[in-house]
Design a protein around this motif. Structure first.
Motif, PDB file in Angstrom:
ATOM      1  N   ASN A 166       5.710  14.521  29.731  1.00 15.65           N
ATOM      2  CA  ASN A 166       6.459  13.274  29.903  1.00 15.65           C
ATOM      3  C   ASN A 166       7.178  13.271  31.252  1.00 15.65           C
ATOM      4  OD1 ASN A 166       5.571  12.745  27.326  1.00 15.65           O
ATOM      5  ND2 ASN A 166       7.492  13.358  26.354  1.00 15.65           N
ATOM      6  N   TYR A 167       7.690  14.425  31.656  1.00 21.65           N
ATOM      7  CA  TYR A 167       8.334  14.524  32.970  1.00 21.65           C
ATOM      8  C   TYR A 167       7.314  14.251  34.086  1.00 21.65           C
ATOM      9  CZ  TYR A 167      12.349  16.975  30.748  1.00 21.65           C
ATOM     10  OH  TYR A 167      13.446  17.333  29.993  1.00 21.65           O
ATOM     11  N   GLU A 218       4.748  12.458  33.909  1.00 19.72           N
ATOM     12  CA  GLU A 218       4.434  11.022  33.882  1.00 19.72           C
ATOM     13  C   GLU A 218       5.536  10.210  34.572  1.00 19.72           C
ATOM     14  OE1 GLU A 218       1.865   8.652  30.730  1.00 19.72           O
ATOM     15  OE2 GLU A 218       3.797   9.270  29.913  1.00 19.72           O
ATOM     16  N   VAL A 219       6.780  10.604  34.356  1.00 20.34           N
ATOM     17  CA  VAL A 219       7.883   9.936  35.062  1.00 20.34           C
ATOM     18  C   VAL A 219       7.681  10.073  36.574  1.00 20.34           C
ATOM     19  CG1 VAL A 219      10.357  10.082  35.592  1.00 20.34           C
ATOM     20  CG2 VAL A 219       9.582  10.167  33.206  1.00 20.34           C
ATOM     21  N   ARG A 279       4.881  10.562  38.169  1.00 19.78           N
ATOM     22  CA  ARG A 279       3.683   9.815  38.568  1.00 19.78           C
ATOM     23  C   ARG A 279       3.997   8.331  38.732  1.00 19.78           C
ATOM     24  NH1 ARG A 279       0.669  11.971  34.474  1.00 19.78           N
ATOM     25  NH2 ARG A 279       0.413  10.098  33.250  1.00 19.78           N
ATOM     26  N   ARG A 316      10.299   5.222  29.693  1.00 22.00           N
ATOM     27  CA  ARG A 316       9.143   6.059  29.989  1.00 22.00           C
ATOM     28  C   ARG A 316       7.931   5.583  29.191  1.00 22.00           C
ATOM     29  NH1 ARG A 316      12.060  12.020  29.392  1.00 22.00           N
ATOM     30  NH2 ARG A 316      13.713  11.624  30.911  1.00 22.00           N
ATOM     31  N   PHE A 317       6.757   5.886  29.712  1.00 22.30           N
ATOM     32  CA  PHE A 317       5.526   5.449  29.057  1.00 22.30           C
ATOM     33  C   PHE A 317       5.407   6.004  27.641  1.00 22.30           C
ATOM     34  CE2 PHE A 317       1.038   4.982  28.208  1.00 22.30           C
ATOM     35  CZ  PHE A 317       0.779   3.735  28.746  1.00 22.30           C
ATOM     36  N   ASP A 318       5.749   7.270  27.467  1.00 23.20           N
ATOM     37  CA  ASP A 318       5.589   7.887  26.143  1.00 23.20           C
ATOM     38  C   ASP A 318       6.572   7.327  25.120  1.00 23.20           C
ATOM     39  OD1 ASP A 318       7.653   9.657  27.686  1.00 23.20           O
ATOM     40  OD2 ASP A 318       7.943  10.162  25.584  1.00 23.20           O
ATOM     41  N   HIS A 373      -0.442   9.175  22.478  1.00 26.36           N
ATOM     42  CA  HIS A 373      -0.041   9.580  23.827  1.00 26.36           C
ATOM     43  C   HIS A 373      -0.545  10.999  24.120  1.00 26.36           C
ATOM     44  CE1 HIS A 373       2.732  10.875  27.070  1.00 26.36           C
ATOM     45  NE2 HIS A 373       2.482   9.651  27.476  1.00 26.36           N
ATOM     46  N   HIS A 374      -1.040  11.214  25.340  1.00 23.35           N
ATOM     47  CA  HIS A 374      -1.704  12.493  25.631  1.00 23.35           C
ATOM     48  C   HIS A 374      -0.805  13.714  25.425  1.00 23.35           C
ATOM     49  CE1 HIS A 374       0.167  11.566  29.537  1.00 23.35           C
ATOM     50  NE2 HIS A 374       0.127  12.856  29.765  1.00 23.35           N
TER      51      HIS A 374
END
Lengths: 140, 140, 140, 140
Positions: free
Chosen positions: A28-29, A31-32, A34, C11-13, D22-23
């Motif tokens: 998740n980090y 992704e943030v 990105r 966040r996306f997740d 979610h991945h």
């Protein structure tokens, strides 16, 4: 050392009973980081969705050197380490006051809504190339 | 004591650094129980979406008496405690070997895709009434 | 309107398949606000743990008016709405550009390591009172 | 095809706005499988903690072939693909009705409470060897 794309503070719910950040949370980090990387190069990722394309995650990995803990402030370094015609790979470094804690990478593919692979849209490639030209550390 | 709709085992990532299940995780447990409750009364919640309606959460609460820990097996008791024409409220009891750990409730409203309130579809109300008739503890 | 204790980006997740922030995620947002509130009044919550005490969550609730979505910037307003000798209650308002999305509250109790209730330490009460005196909106 | 160590149903909160799991969630699924693997070979992982040792995650990866969706029932296949004196590597296959969705691996190291590497305790190695002997698919 990668340029920091985002800074975040570890949340309580992200810790586990070993009193460290749970290993799955780092994705998740990443992704943030990105998302902030795309913002920094001036590309709104929602543009891609509007043109009927999406980026999907096809592969990830992470290596854990040291643990992050509750309330620590972390820097998420982000770099594009590979760009193809229909996929790209991001690299990440998570640091706490400069000290390297976790590294990782994510491979993303461009697909149509039906799931079929697609080439990246031209404006997306151009944004990545501009980022490279402006020497943000991007290696296309 | 509510009938158990689902049983689940506490996952490692659900613990926090107090070495207990993080308090926010119980809303996910409630949701697992709610989904199994719908399955048990023979209503496929996806039917509702296909008719252009959805259930949205409008209010939740939880009270914590005792902590659950990693690898413990928990029962999720579920009951419908109120049904209106366009909203309904679920009650929950999370137990570990019969011992009550957490109680809570969720109020859900039926809305159209545009977000406007809607009455429940007839087959949904009928499924809830059948459940009440069969004395599952449902109080409509 | 509560003073904003923290600002965060979705966040996306944290989204779910309804393309909104999952309702359980707001308890993590509340917690982020609570931690920043303690920082803002100059009380390091880890001091409490070092003296053999901890704050445990005993009750929470949330009401959802509007949905937050991916990449939106949210303000977390935090207020202490009740302080007793051994427990306190926080109130929250989550806003997006001023618009109220979600409200909620958390009741926390002070306990010893063995789980028995304890009065708050003196320095903790004093920090809360200083915050009230300085008119941060605290109502003790 | 790996033997299934655990079966689980996708929870609503595990989906993201692409309407798939979610991945990052798969690392939690891998962990569920790993815990059940230890249970299946008769080794209580808490025994290790009681002797002052713990298993820490040092490296993970995952490759995504197909997406899992809400309410689907998934099998988590688990295998030990490498065992050293102080570290071991698990491999995973996530399947839906036999169809392979995600593969991955986790490398774990045995450390003392102070974080220094340690050899595995004898009873742990013996449990792994028994599992290999009984032809559970373990390749030590």
């Amino acid at each position: 050392m990668l340029p920091s794309a985002a800074q975040l503070r570890v949340r309580f719910d992200e810790t586990d009973q070993m009193q460290i950040v749970h290993h799955g949370v780092y994705f998740n980090y990443f992704e943030v980081g990105r998302v902030e990387f795309f913002r920094s190069i001036g590309y709104d990722i929602r543009t891609m969705e509007q043109s009927g394309l999406r980026l999907v995650v096809v592969r990830v990995d992470a290596a854990y050197r040291r643990s992050a803990r509750f309330d620590e402030l972390l820097d998420i370094g982000v770099d594009v380490i590979d760009v193809g015609s229909a996929s790209l790979t991001f690299g990440y470094e998570i640091r706490r006051e400069g000290e390297l804690l976790v590294t990782g990478s994510t491979r993303l593919a461009c697909v149509k809504i039906n799931g079929r692979p697609s080439r990246f849209p031209a404006d997306f490639r151009q944004a990545l190339e501009r980022a490279a030209t402006s020497d943000r550390g991007l290696r296309t």
